[in-house]
Enzyme design. Structure first.
Site, PDB file in Angstrom:
ATOM      1  N   LYS A 138     -27.209 -44.860  13.010  1.00  0.00           N
ATOM      2  CA  LYS A 138     -26.730 -44.392  11.709  1.00  0.00           C
ATOM      3  C   LYS A 138     -27.790 -44.587  10.631  1.00  0.00           C
ATOM      4  O   LYS A 138     -28.083 -43.664   9.857  1.00  0.00           O
ATOM      5  CB  LYS A 138     -25.440 -45.119  11.354  1.00  0.00           C
ATOM      6  CG  LYS A 138     -24.823 -44.658  10.052  1.00  0.00           C
ATOM      7  CD  LYS A 138     -25.197 -45.587   8.932  1.00  0.00           C
ATOM      8  CE  LYS A 138     -24.722 -45.005   7.610  1.00  0.00           C
ATOM      9  NZ  LYS A 138     -25.205 -45.807   6.465  1.00  0.00           N
ATOM     10  N   ASP A 147     -20.846 -42.728   9.132  1.00  0.00           N
ATOM     11  CA  ASP A 147     -20.370 -44.031   8.667  1.00  0.00           C
ATOM     12  C   ASP A 147     -18.846 -44.001   8.673  1.00  0.00           C
ATOM     13  O   ASP A 147     -18.235 -43.077   9.209  1.00  0.00           O
ATOM     14  CB  ASP A 147     -20.947 -44.363   7.280  1.00  0.00           C
ATOM     15  CG  ASP A 147     -20.400 -43.453   6.184  1.00  0.00           C
ATOM     16  OD1 ASP A 147     -19.629 -42.523   6.505  1.00  0.00           O
ATOM     17  OD2 ASP A 147     -20.741 -43.687   5.010  1.00  0.00           O
TER      18      ASP A 147
END
Length: 287
Positions: free
Chosen positions: A159, A177
């Site tokens: 991420k 997220d």
């Protein structure tokens, strides 16, 4: 930016086992809002994404940064922390440690003191100092432009690497997220159980040149309307969202349950009884 990372980095998964978000709303008991059980059709998914693109045409990261190094550090600090808090912290951090070379030799205690308000400050201090050391040792202090090299840095998972690639270098990358995970599920874009599965589903719907923008559409929508506790469906421009009836049913059930519980409680004393009791409590004892 609340998020989780693979490989032992900061982790959060604020959804219950049934698939949904949980919260206490006003005077209601804890409400569980499940995700849709089926994906929407590709046609509907594209319509939803078109609405979000129109609603958030200038979507960009909320993190303040001046170069890839500052962005990398800010994203690491943003785990389990708001972007606003990170933005209040990083000016002090970068004033003292402006680049990877300076941060690489920084004492942990000093870094911890500066970033303490960001939460998990000891772990984050280790991660950003160790990441700076790796940048100096492996990349002459520069942030690499390749995903594999980024993910090899301490404190950096898929991420974080995707955010750096898409924001700092404008590469085709899509970061997932908690906001992206939640909104993608509520819109019926995915049934994925992991961030990577959600990433794979969404990127199949969006042209690669829009991946970095789609990440921000979903984040901004999650912050403004499709909130984690209970979404503000009455304000949502995505009229075809499959979660609208699910949310309405969950809230109606919670209201009914609250009313039933209240009606089953013992009735309070009458007004006269309360006055009598108050009088007895305040009456002076006989002399």
């Amino acid at each position: 930016m609340q998020h989780w990372e693979a490989g032992g980095h900061a982790s959060s998964f604020p959804f219950d086992a049934r698939g949904g978000s949980r919260s206490c709303v006003a005077n209601l008991p804890e409400v569980t809002i499940p995700f849709p059980a089926r994906k929407v059709t590709r046609r509907v998914a594209l319509q939803e994404l078109d609405v979000l693109e129109a609603a958030y045409p200038a979507a960009v990261t909320a993190l303040a940064y001046h170069n890839p190094f500052e962005l990398l550090v800010a994203v690491i600090l943003s785990a389990q922390c708001t972007d606003a808090r990170v933005n209040l912290t990083t000016p002090h951090l970068f004033a003292k440690y402006p680049d990877a070379a300076a941060l690489a030799v920084a004492p942990l205690e000093g870094v911890e003191t500066i970033i303490k308000s960001c939460g998990f400050f000891r772990m984050k201090a280790r991660n950003i100092v160790n990441a700076a050391r790796a940048l100096v040792a492996r990349h002459s202090g520069d942030v690499p432009h390749e995903r594999e090299a980024l993910e090899a840095l301490p404190g950096v998972g898929r991420k974080t690497a995707a955010v750096v690639l898409s924001v700092a270098f404008e590469d085709a990358a899509f970061a997932v997220d908690t906001h992206v995970f939640r909104v993608a599920h509520r819109l019926g874009l995915t049934l994925g159980k992991t961030p990577r599965a959600v990433e794979d589903d969404v990127t199949k719907l969006v042209p690669s040149e829009k991946w970095r923008h789609a990440h921000h559409w979903l984040i901004l929508h999650g912050r403004a309307i499709c909130k984690a506790p209970v979404p503000l469906c009455g304000r949502c421009p995505v009229s075809m969202c499959p979660s609208r009836p699910i949310v309405a049913k969950a809230l109606a059930t919670a209201v009914a349950r609250t009313a039933t519980t209240a009606s089953a409680m013992p009735k309070t004393a009458s007004g006269r009884g309360r006055r009598d009791a108050a009088g007895a409590a305040t009456r002076r004892p006989a002399r």
